[in-house]
Design a protein around this motif. Structure first.
Motif, PDB file in Angstrom:
ATOM      1  N   SER A 236       3.071   5.491 -10.004  1.00  0.00           N
ATOM      2  CA  SER A 236       2.697   4.576  -8.923  1.00  0.00           C
ATOM      3  C   SER A 236       3.850   3.640  -8.583  1.00  0.00           C
ATOM      4  CB  SER A 236       1.483   3.725  -9.318  1.00  0.00           C
ATOM      5  OG  SER A 236       0.388   4.536  -9.653  1.00  0.00           O
ATOM      6  N   LYS A 245      -0.120   3.883   2.578  1.00  0.00           N
ATOM      7  CA  LYS A 245      -0.259   4.459   1.243  1.00  0.00           C
ATOM      8  C   LYS A 245      -0.050   5.977   1.350  1.00  0.00           C
ATOM      9  CE  LYS A 245      -3.671   3.150  -1.452  1.00  0.00           C
ATOM     10  NZ  LYS A 245      -5.061   3.076  -2.021  1.00  0.00           N
ATOM     11  N   VAL A 246       0.904   6.478   0.581  1.00  0.00           N
ATOM     12  CA  VAL A 246       1.217   7.907   0.569  1.00  0.00           C
ATOM     13  C   VAL A 246       0.993   8.438  -0.835  1.00  0.00           C
ATOM     14  CG1 VAL A 246       2.996   9.659   0.977  1.00  0.00           C
ATOM     15  CG2 VAL A 246       2.962   7.580   2.373  1.00  0.00           C
ATOM     16  N   VAL A 247       0.304   9.563  -0.933  1.00  0.00           N
ATOM     17  CA  VAL A 247       0.110  10.209  -2.233  1.00  0.00           C
ATOM     18  C   VAL A 247       0.769  11.586  -2.201  1.00  0.00           C
ATOM     19  CG1 VAL A 247      -1.528  11.008  -3.967  1.00  0.00           C
ATOM     20  CG2 VAL A 247      -2.038   8.951  -2.637  1.00  0.00           C
ATOM     21  N   HIS A 298       2.105   7.086  -4.536  1.00  0.00           N
ATOM     22  CA  HIS A 298       1.617   7.621  -5.805  1.00  0.00           C
ATOM     23  C   HIS A 298       2.104   9.059  -5.954  1.00  0.00           C
ATOM     24  CE1 HIS A 298      -1.334   4.353  -6.640  1.00  0.00           C
ATOM     25  NE2 HIS A 298      -1.272   4.231  -5.323  1.00  0.00           N
ATOM     26  N   PRO A 352      -5.500   7.855   0.439  1.00  0.00           N
ATOM     27  CA  PRO A 352      -4.172   7.824   1.066  1.00  0.00           C
ATOM     28  C   PRO A 352      -4.227   7.862   2.589  1.00  0.00           C
ATOM     29  CG  PRO A 352      -4.677  10.039   0.319  1.00  0.00           C
ATOM     30  CD  PRO A 352      -5.819   9.176  -0.137  1.00  0.00           C
ATOM     31  N   LEU A 355      -1.225  12.490   2.635  1.00  0.00           N
ATOM     32  CA  LEU A 355      -1.336  13.242   1.379  1.00  0.00           C
ATOM     33  C   LEU A 355      -0.505  14.526   1.510  1.00  0.00           C
ATOM     34  CD1 LEU A 355      -2.687  13.913  -1.375  1.00  0.00           C
ATOM     35  CD2 LEU A 355      -4.647  14.791  -0.078  1.00  0.00           C
ATOM     36  N   TYR A 444      -9.881  13.557   5.190  1.00  0.00           N
ATOM     37  CA  TYR A 444      -8.451  13.606   4.862  1.00  0.00           C
ATOM     38  C   TYR A 444      -7.736  14.833   5.434  1.00  0.00           C
ATOM     39  CZ  TYR A 444      -9.476   9.817   1.652  1.00  0.00           C
ATOM     40  OH  TYR A 444      -9.870   8.614   1.134  1.00  0.00           O
TER      41      TYR A 444
END
Length: 494
Positions: A236, A245-247, A298, A352, A355, A444
């Motif tokens: 993280s 927020k990017v995963v 993340h 996210p 993603l 998503y």
């Protein structure tokens, strides 16, 4: 590590053991080129040649383009490794006055990545004498001192960024190249924890019991027959006031034997590279933190081995994934998608904005696109196009593979929600991507991308800036995409 520095002094005034000069489009009519030497040599402009007496390395170039210059940087360093020169100099005297620094940046990136070699297990190493490349930025006779100074400052900032990215790529290469008896899931987890010490990254490790609590039935089935227990690595990065927020999710198969659907022996020899997606995610996370990107990021790495044994999962098994969907197993060598299905489920719980998964998922992608190109898949056409542009700008080759409803029918099962293999031998990269799409929640689907890096992740024959072995595929494109969405988000806020 090779040192590269920018200087305001002219090419002639910089002191170095050897000079690097380009022969562009077979044009030898330039003051830095010894025409007689090349003529007497009957030079064919196909490979680099060293003028020993003049201490000048001539490198042929078809044109002054970013891609050609990046490869030229790698070629220069690889060639000079065979000689005792400790320093080299280069001047970009041929650039048009209006040019930015992209050409010089490409050369630098190529040189730093071309300098890489994996010699950990060689008893007789062949170290390079080359320690430094000095770049003259006084490219134009008519430049004022102020303009040259400004160009040095601008390029020096760019150089710092290039060094961060190339270091991350080379760390990724090292990890992928590490053989499977060493690079186990536990090793990957410990490596990640050690690597982030002193950074703003945090790391959480989920072991077998935690994976059971998470109900990751597909992931655990793949890991069942291995004596090496699985590890889910959750990295993280949380800066203050993040824009998005990017995963990132990476396939981390530290070794893939194919399971009971055993691979032929010839196809097992590079399977240490089946962790390339997970290693790329680690490399992207490191670079993003060093660059201070204004994004919460993340990285989820699903690490395990796919082995054989009396307790191995089998064709005909039906597995229950973390999303609650049942999966009929048609082939145990289609294991990466099972690990990713559960990791993508875990990733979606982080809510996210974007993603992305990276995986050496299918040989079919290599058949379709060749060994040099990664496949980009997903449901959001604009997101695919944006990522493709970022990837190409980074110097990595990608192409979009389109989903369609007919291929989706090929992964239908009569006894489960979905089959892990297609009923047709054709369109295998797309059917694998659409399998993953079955585990992406409706909310998503427009935020998700699947990147199949099976082609370029491991190099059997050197090309472009890539040596034999791991290429670090995914790192440059991933970092560039994160940089690009950071700029877009910032512009919208302003």
């Amino acid at each position: 590590m090779l040192k590269i520095s920018a200087h305001k002094e002219s090419f002639t005034s910089i002191k170095a053991d050897v000079a690097i000069v380009f022969v562009i489009n077979k044009n030898t009519k330039h003051k830095w080129i010894d025409q007689k030497f090349l003529h007497d040599l009957a030079y064919q402009h196909k490979s680099p040649v060293l003028h020993q007496q003049a201490k000048t390395l001539y490198i042929p170039l078809g044109s002054l383009e970013v891609d050609s210059m990046r490869e030229a940087g790698a070629t220069a360093v690889k060639t000079l490794k065979s000689y005792p020169f400790k320093s080299a100099k280069i001047g970009f005297y041929t650039l048009p006055k209006s040019s930015d620094t992209s050409i010089m940046a490409a050369f630098t990136l190529g040189a730093l990545l071309g300098d890489y070699s994996f010699d950990t297990f060689l008893s007789k190493k062949q170290p390079s004498s080359l320690r430094e490349i000095l770049i003259s930025l006084e490219s134009y006779d008519t430049d004022s001192a102020g303009a040259t100074k400004e160009r040095v400052q601008d390029f020096s900032k760019q150089l710092d960024e290039i060094k961060i990215i190339t270091k991350s790529v080379n760390i990724t290469r090292d990890l992928v190249n590490t053989p499977p008896q060493i690079a186990t899931p536990k090793y990957l987890a410990n490596y990640a924890q050690d690597l982030i010490k002193g950074t703003n990254l945090s790391c959480k490790i989920l072991k077998k019991q935690e994976l059971k609590k998470e109900k990751m039935g597909a992931y655990l089935a793949v890991a069942k027959a291995s004596s090496k227990s699985p590890r889910l690595i959750h990295l993280s990065y949380k800066p203050k006031n993040p824009q998005k927020k990017v995963v990132l999710v990476g396939k981390g198969l530290t070794y893939d034997s194919g399971g009971l659907s055993l691979k032929p022996s010839d196809y097992m020899t590079t399977m240490k590279a089946d962790k390339s997606g997970g290693c790329a995610v680690l490399g992207i996370m490191l670079a993003a933190e060093k660059l201070g990107l204004p994004l919460e990021i993340h990285g989820i790495i699903g690490a395990c081995e796919n082995m054989i044994g009396g307790n191995a999962y089998k064709p005909d098994d039906v597995l229950i994934s973390r999303e609650g969907k049942s999966i009929e197993i048609g082939n145990t060598d289609a294991e990466g998608r099972l690990v990713l299905a559960d990791c993508l489920s875990y990733a979606q719980d982080l809510d996210p904005d974007v993603l992305i998964d990276f995986a050496t998922l299918t040989g079919a992608c290599v058949v379709g696109l060749g060994e040099y190109t990664s496949g980009v898949m997903g449901y959001n056409q604009k997101l695919q196009l944006d990522f493709t542009q970022s990837a190409l700008d980074s110097g990595e080759l990608v192409a979009i593979l389109p989903f369609n409803r007919h291929i989706k029918k090929l992964i239908e099962s009569k006894i489960a929600d979905v089959s892990n293999v297609s009923s047709s031998r054709y369109g295998g990269a797309i059917s694998a991507g659409m399998f993953l799409g079955e585990f992406i929640r409706e909310s998503y689907k427009d935020k998700w991308l699947h990147i199949d890096i099976a082609g370029p992740a491991f190099v059997a024959k050197e090309w472009d800036i890539n040596p034999y072995g791991a290429s670090g595929a995914g790192v440059r494109m991933g970092v560039r995409f994160l940089q690009d969405i950071s700029k877009i988000s910032k512009a919208r806020k302003q």
